[in-house]
Design a protein around this motif. Sequence first.
Motif, mmCIF file in Angstrom:
data_model
loop_
_atom_site.group_PDB
_atom_site.id
_atom_site.type_symbol
_atom_site.label_atom_id
_atom_site.label_comp_id
_atom_site.label_asym_id
_atom_site.label_seq_id
_atom_site.Cartn_x
_atom_site.Cartn_y
_atom_site.Cartn_z
ATOM 1 N N GLN A 1 0.837 -1.178 0.000
ATOM 2 C CA GLN A 1 0.000 0.000 0.000
ATOM 3 C C GLN A 1 0.878 1.235 0.000
ATOM 4 O O GLN A 1 2.009 1.208 0.455
ATOM 5 N N ASP A 2 0.336 2.303 -0.527
ATOM 6 C CA ASP A 2 1.117 3.536 -0.626
ATOM 7 C C ASP A 2 0.802 4.513 0.501
ATOM 8 O O ASP A 2 1.263 5.641 0.496
ATOM 9 N N ALA A 3 0.031 4.087 1.485
ATOM 10 C CA ALA A 3 -0.323 4.955 2.605
ATOM 11 C C ALA A 3 -0.171 4.169 3.907
ATOM 12 O O ALA A 3 0.166 2.985 3.896
ATOM 13 N N ASP B 1 -4.506 0.965 6.992
ATOM 14 C CA ASP B 1 -5.907 1.366 6.959
ATOM 15 C C ASP B 1 -6.753 0.254 7.563
ATOM 16 O O ASP B 1 -6.570 -0.921 7.222
#
Length: 93
Positions: free
Chosen positions: A70-72, A75
């Motif tokens: 994931q780029d964040a 979550d």
Amino acid sequence: HGTSGVDVQVTAERLILLDTQPLLSASLLLSMTGSPVPPSVHSHENLLEVQALQLCALLLSVCHVVLLVQDAAADVRWWRLLRAAQMVGHRLP
């Protein structure tokens, strides 16, 4: 996003790599907005989550190792999705 659905790559060592479309992605949701929504799903957001659940369940049932990128930051939706896919995947033949 570059991949749509699932792409398969076989290496010289006979290792099978599966690459999927981004799951729970805003760009995928945007590309869906032009198409009609099935009555059983009610919204494009729900359709996106159902497709993500199906792909996760498939990957968890056929792969020995699943790598999630994931780029964040982490979550909560991802953890819920993986937990649901794991429960669904155990019921697949």
